[in-house]
Design a protein around this motif. Structure first.
Motif, PDB file in Angstrom:
ATOM      1  N   ASP A 105       5.471   6.511 -23.538  1.00  0.00           N
ATOM      2  CA  ASP A 105       4.395   6.322 -24.514  1.00  0.00           C
ATOM      3  C   ASP A 105       3.360   5.363 -23.931  1.00  0.00           C
ATOM      4  OD1 ASP A 105       2.859   6.312 -26.774  1.00  0.00           O
ATOM      5  OD2 ASP A 105       4.144   4.896 -27.865  1.00  0.00           O
ATOM      6  N   TYR A 106       2.278   5.913 -23.383  1.00  0.00           N
ATOM      7  CA  TYR A 106       1.223   5.105 -22.778  1.00  0.00           C
ATOM      8  C   TYR A 106       0.048   4.966 -23.762  1.00  0.00           C
ATOM      9  CZ  TYR A 106       3.781   6.553 -18.579  1.00  0.00           C
ATOM     10  OH  TYR A 106       4.755   6.821 -17.655  1.00  0.00           O
ATOM     11  N   THR A 107      -0.728   3.910 -23.593  1.00  0.00           N
ATOM     12  CA  THR A 107      -1.874   3.695 -24.475  1.00  0.00           C
ATOM     13  C   THR A 107      -3.047   4.601 -24.105  1.00  0.00           C
ATOM     14  OG1 THR A 107      -2.633   1.881 -23.040  1.00  0.00           O
ATOM     15  CG2 THR A 107      -1.227   1.303 -24.933  1.00  0.00           C
ATOM     16  N   ARG A 108      -3.070   5.115 -22.871  1.00  0.00           N
ATOM     17  CA  ARG A 108      -4.134   6.021 -22.438  1.00  0.00           C
ATOM     18  C   ARG A 108      -3.680   6.737 -21.172  1.00  0.00           C
ATOM     19  NH1 ARG A 108      -5.561   0.900 -21.890  1.00  0.00           N
ATOM     20  NH2 ARG A 108      -5.860  -0.023 -19.828  1.00  0.00           N
ATOM     21  N   GLU A 109      -4.378   7.796 -20.833  1.00  0.00           N
ATOM     22  CA  GLU A 109      -4.055   8.543 -19.625  1.00  0.00           C
ATOM     23  C   GLU A 109      -4.559   7.795 -18.397  1.00  0.00           C
ATOM     24  OE1 GLU A 109      -5.447  12.511 -19.736  1.00  0.00           O
ATOM     25  OE2 GLU A 109      -4.236  13.095 -21.481  1.00  0.00           O
ATOM     26  N   TRP A 110      -3.752   7.833 -17.351  1.00  0.00           N
ATOM     27  CA  TRP A 110      -4.131   7.145 -16.111  1.00  0.00           C
ATOM     28  C   TRP A 110      -3.242   7.656 -14.980  1.00  0.00           C
ATOM     29  CZ3 TRP A 110      -1.505   3.892 -12.681  1.00  0.00           C
ATOM     30  CH2 TRP A 110      -2.299   3.198 -11.774  1.00  0.00           C
ATOM     31  N   SER A 111      -3.826   7.788 -13.812  1.00  0.00           N
ATOM     32  CA  SER A 111      -3.056   8.116 -12.619  1.00  0.00           C
ATOM     33  C   SER A 111      -3.729   7.450 -11.423  1.00  0.00           C
ATOM     34  CB  SER A 111      -2.963   9.634 -12.411  1.00  0.00           C
ATOM     35  OG  SER A 111      -4.249  10.182 -12.201  1.00  0.00           O
ATOM     36  N   PHE A 112      -3.013   7.400 -10.326  1.00  0.00           N
ATOM     37  CA  PHE A 112      -3.514   6.674  -9.157  1.00  0.00           C
ATOM     38  C   PHE A 112      -3.116   7.421  -7.892  1.00  0.00           C
ATOM     39  CE2 PHE A 112      -3.007   3.436  -5.826  1.00  0.00           C
ATOM     40  CZ  PHE A 112      -4.235   2.770  -5.905  1.00  0.00           C
ATOM     41  N   GLU A 113      -4.038   7.468  -6.938  1.00  0.00           N
ATOM     42  CA  GLU A 113      -3.749   8.086  -5.646  1.00  0.00           C
ATOM     43  C   GLU A 113      -4.442   7.295  -4.542  1.00  0.00           C
ATOM     44  OE1 GLU A 113      -5.158  12.082  -3.310  1.00  0.00           O
ATOM     45  OE2 GLU A 113      -4.016  12.407  -5.185  1.00  0.00           O
ATOM     46  N   ILE A 114      -3.724   7.079  -3.468  1.00  0.00           N
ATOM     47  CA  ILE A 114      -4.297   6.417  -2.294  1.00  0.00           C
ATOM     48  C   ILE A 114      -3.678   7.056  -1.058  1.00  0.00           C
ATOM     49  CG2 ILE A 114      -2.548   4.570  -2.310  1.00  0.00           C
ATOM     50  CD1 ILE A 114      -4.777   2.661  -1.348  1.00  0.00           C
ATOM     51  N   SER A 115      -4.475   7.235  -0.016  1.00  0.00           N
ATOM     52  CA  SER A 115      -3.969   7.880   1.197  1.00  0.00           C
ATOM     53  C   SER A 115      -4.511   7.163   2.423  1.00  0.00           C
ATOM     54  CB  SER A 115      -4.346   9.362   1.227  1.00  0.00           C
ATOM     55  OG  SER A 115      -5.749   9.526   1.231  1.00  0.00           O
ATOM     56  N   TRP A 116      -3.826   7.381   3.544  1.00  0.00           N
ATOM     57  CA  TRP A 116      -4.213   6.764   4.807  1.00  0.00           C
ATOM     58  C   TRP A 116      -4.124   7.815   5.914  1.00  0.00           C
ATOM     59  CZ3 TRP A 116      -0.482   4.839   1.465  1.00  0.00           C
ATOM     60  CH2 TRP A 116      -0.856   3.694   0.735  1.00  0.00           C
ATOM     61  N   ASP A 117      -5.169   7.880   6.729  1.00  0.00           N
ATOM     62  CA  ASP A 117      -5.157   8.801   7.868  1.00  0.00           C
ATOM     63  C   ASP A 117      -5.205   8.059   9.198  1.00  0.00           C
ATOM     64  OD1 ASP A 117      -7.763   7.903   7.916  1.00  0.00           O
ATOM     65  OD2 ASP A 117      -8.671   9.841   7.431  1.00  0.00           O
ATOM     66  N   GLU A 118      -5.105   6.733   9.149  1.00  0.00           N
ATOM     67  CA  GLU A 118      -5.193   5.945  10.379  1.00  0.00           C
ATOM     68  C   GLU A 118      -3.968   6.101  11.274  1.00  0.00           C
ATOM     69  OE1 GLU A 118      -4.184   1.543   8.781  1.00  0.00           O
ATOM     70  OE2 GLU A 118      -5.228   2.908   7.411  1.00  0.00           O
ATOM     71  N   PHE A 119      -2.904   6.701  10.727  1.00  0.00           N
ATOM     72  CA  PHE A 119      -1.682   6.899  11.513  1.00  0.00           C
ATOM     73  C   PHE A 119      -1.632   8.300  12.123  1.00  0.00           C
ATOM     74  CE2 PHE A 119      -0.979   4.031   7.940  1.00  0.00           C
ATOM     75  CZ  PHE A 119      -0.622   2.868   8.606  1.00  0.00           C
ATOM     76  N   SER A 120      -2.707   9.051  11.936  1.00  0.00           N
ATOM     77  CA  SER A 120      -2.776  10.421  12.445  1.00  0.00           C
ATOM     78  C   SER A 120      -2.573  10.442  13.957  1.00  0.00           C
ATOM     79  CB  SER A 120      -4.131  11.041  12.093  1.00  0.00           C
ATOM     80  OG  SER A 120      -4.242  12.333  12.613  1.00  0.00           O
ATOM     81  N   GLY A 121      -1.699  11.347  14.403  1.00  0.00           N
ATOM     82  CA  GLY A 121      -1.437  11.510  15.824  1.00  0.00           C
ATOM     83  C   GLY A 121      -0.281  10.681  16.345  1.00  0.00           C
ATOM     84  N   MET A 122       0.267   9.776  15.517  1.00  0.00           N
ATOM     85  CA  MET A 122       1.388   8.940  15.954  1.00  0.00           C
ATOM     86  C   MET A 122       2.718   9.662  15.721  1.00  0.00           C
ATOM     87  SD  MET A 122       0.363   5.166  14.512  1.00  0.00           S
ATOM     88  CE  MET A 122      -1.181   4.373  14.915  1.00  0.00           C
ATOM     89  N   LYS A 123       3.680   9.381  16.571  1.00  0.00           N
ATOM     90  CA  LYS A 123       5.019   9.930  16.393  1.00  0.00           C
ATOM     91  C   LYS A 123       5.776   9.155  15.323  1.00  0.00           C
ATOM     92  CE  LYS A 123       8.734  12.370  17.242  1.00  0.00           C
ATOM     93  NZ  LYS A 123       8.819  13.782  16.823  1.00  0.00           N
ATOM     94  N   ASN A 124       5.631   7.838  15.321  1.00  0.00           N
ATOM     95  CA  ASN A 124       6.263   7.013  14.294  1.00  0.00           C
ATOM     96  C   ASN A 124       5.338   5.851  13.961  1.00  0.00           C
ATOM     97  OD1 ASN A 124       7.381   6.176  17.106  1.00  0.00           O
ATOM     98  ND2 ASN A 124       7.642   4.352  15.847  1.00  0.00           N
ATOM     99  N   ALA A 125       5.484   5.310  12.756  1.00  0.00           N
ATOM    100  CA  ALA A 125       4.605   4.236  12.313  1.00  0.00           C
ATOM    101  C   ALA A 125       5.249   3.466  11.171  1.00  0.00           C
ATOM    102  CB  ALA A 125       3.256   4.797  11.859  1.00  0.00           C
ATOM    103  N   THR A 126       4.911   2.180  11.099  1.00  0.00           N
ATOM    104  CA  THR A 126       5.226   1.357   9.943  1.00  0.00           C
ATOM    105  C   THR A 126       3.982   1.296   9.071  1.00  0.00           C
ATOM    106  OG1 THR A 126       6.806   0.007  11.192  1.00  0.00           O
ATOM    107  CG2 THR A 126       5.936  -0.918   9.139  1.00  0.00           C
ATOM    108  N   VAL A 127       4.066   1.870   7.901  1.00  0.00           N
ATOM    109  CA  VAL A 127       2.937   1.849   6.967  1.00  0.00           C
ATOM    110  C   VAL A 127       3.190   0.703   6.003  1.00  0.00           C
ATOM    111  CG1 VAL A 127       1.612   3.147   5.266  1.00  0.00           C
ATOM    112  CG2 VAL A 127       2.676   4.337   7.204  1.00  0.00           C
ATOM    113  N   HIS A 128       2.532  -0.422   6.262  1.00  0.00           N
ATOM    114  CA  HIS A 128       2.676  -1.612   5.422  1.00  0.00           C
ATOM    115  C   HIS A 128       1.305  -1.918   4.846  1.00  0.00           C
ATOM    116  CE1 HIS A 128       4.666  -5.466   4.274  1.00  0.00           C
ATOM    117  NE2 HIS A 128       3.395  -5.844   4.198  1.00  0.00           N
ATOM    118  N   LYS A 129       1.179  -1.747   3.541  1.00  0.00           N
ATOM    119  CA  LYS A 129      -0.127  -1.862   2.904  1.00  0.00           C
ATOM    120  C   LYS A 129      -0.059  -2.746   1.659  1.00  0.00           C
ATOM    121  CE  LYS A 129      -2.486   0.832   5.636  1.00  0.00           C
ATOM    122  NZ  LYS A 129      -3.660   0.341   6.384  1.00  0.00           N
TER     123      LYS A 129
END
Length: 314
Positions: free
Chosen positions: A83-107
């Motif tokens: 039961d929320y007081t209003r509609e809301w959603s959130f999205e965030i993305s990162w492309d700075e890791f593109s091309g890496m085999k492995n990465a630590t995404v700490h944000k």
């Protein structure tokens, strides 16, 4: 007879083609390549799956790509039965890791102030450059700061050496500059964290900058990298108060404790058992982080802060 042979030849041709197609189909099925998909570990969404609306939000994930990382995305969406007081959603993305085999995404990013309080579904999506995707799903609670039972906040922090040089971090969280300690100097430090109650524990840590270790919760401390200057806890505090690591006892007219550490000491001040200062965290010349990490173990809320200091003489 000629027509019969022709008819038999046609049947034989049809049969041969059918068998060939069957084997070809089976062969193609056997040759199907399953593309490797990315994997995720060390997932941290908020602090113990909690976030405070309008404030900094912690996100961490270790990614191993199937081929190479494409994009990383975090979605926070409302649950159907909440039961929320209003509609809301959130999205965030990162492309700075593109091309890496492995990465630590700490944000770190702020949860918008318009987010309504409640429990949400989160989805972490990693898209691989080979076309595959991987998802991790869970729940995270977003809390209105007005409704926090405790709200740990650094209020005052003093750092001094045996020469009487003192440095301060105040409630504005501005770090001092030119903090210098040399071998055999005595480091002493007192700190205040306000708006806490019930149970909590605080660590003051020295960590060489090149070790790239800045824990944000007590559980995240790697003691193979961190020199413990002080560890102190409070228990069963029924009222909100300001927590000191140097409590003053008016009945004796003195401080109950005053932690100190010699720069270059063989052992640190960890309790109940001191740790040797050797191996990866052995004393060296260079820049150190001096940090405080506090976790309220009752309410699962943490705070941290780091300053830099220079160590010489080794």
């Amino acid at each position: 007879m000629k027509r019969l042979r022709t008819h038999k030849s046609i049947l034989l041709l049809v049969f041969t083609l059918g068998v060939t197609l069957w084997f070809t189909s089976c062969s193609n099925d056997d040759d199907t390549v399953e593309l490797p998909i990315p994997t995720m570990t060390e997932i941290e969404v908020g602090s113990d799956n909690q976030g405070i609306i309008g404030r900094d939000f912690h996100f961490n994930v270790e990614i191993m790509a199937g081929d190479k990382i494409g994009t990383v995305r975090l979605n926070i969406d409302q649950l159907p039965d909440e039961d929320y007081t209003r509609e809301w959603s959130f999205e965030i993305s990162w492309d700075e890791f593109s091309g890496m085999k492995n990465a630590t995404v700490h944000k770190h990013f702020d949860i918008p102030e318009e987010a309504p309080e409640g429990t949400y579904a989160y989805t972490i999506t990693v898209t691989d450059e080979n076309g595959t995707t991987a998802e991790d799903k869970g729940e995270v609670s977003l809390i209105d700061p007005a409704n926090l039972t405790v709200d740990p906040e650094l209020y005052l922090w003093s750092v001094a050496n045996s020469n009487g040089d003192s440095h301060f971090v105040n409630e504005t969280l501005e770090n001092p500059g030119n903090v210098l300690f040399t071998k055999n100097d005595t480091l002493n430090s007192y700190i205040q964290i306000r708006n806490v109650k019930d149970d909590g524990v605080m660590y003051l840590l020295l960590i060489r900058k090149d070790l790239d270790h800045l824990p944000e919760t007590v559980d995240a401390i790697d003691f193979s990298k961190a020199i413990v200057f002080d560890v102190y806890e409070h228990n069963d505090e029924e009222e909100v108060f300001t927590f000191w690591n140097t409590p003053y006892n008016s009945s004796i007219g003195d401080y109950e404790r005053w932690p100190e550490l010699t720069i270059g000491a063989e052992n640190d001040n960890n309790a109940p058992q001191a740790n040797p200062v050797n191996g990866e965290k052995a004393w060296e010349n260079g820049t150190y982080y001096f940090g405080v990490v506090y976790t309220n173990t009752t309410h699962h809320l943490s705070m941290h802060h780091y300053m830099e200091m220079t160590v010489e003489g080794f």
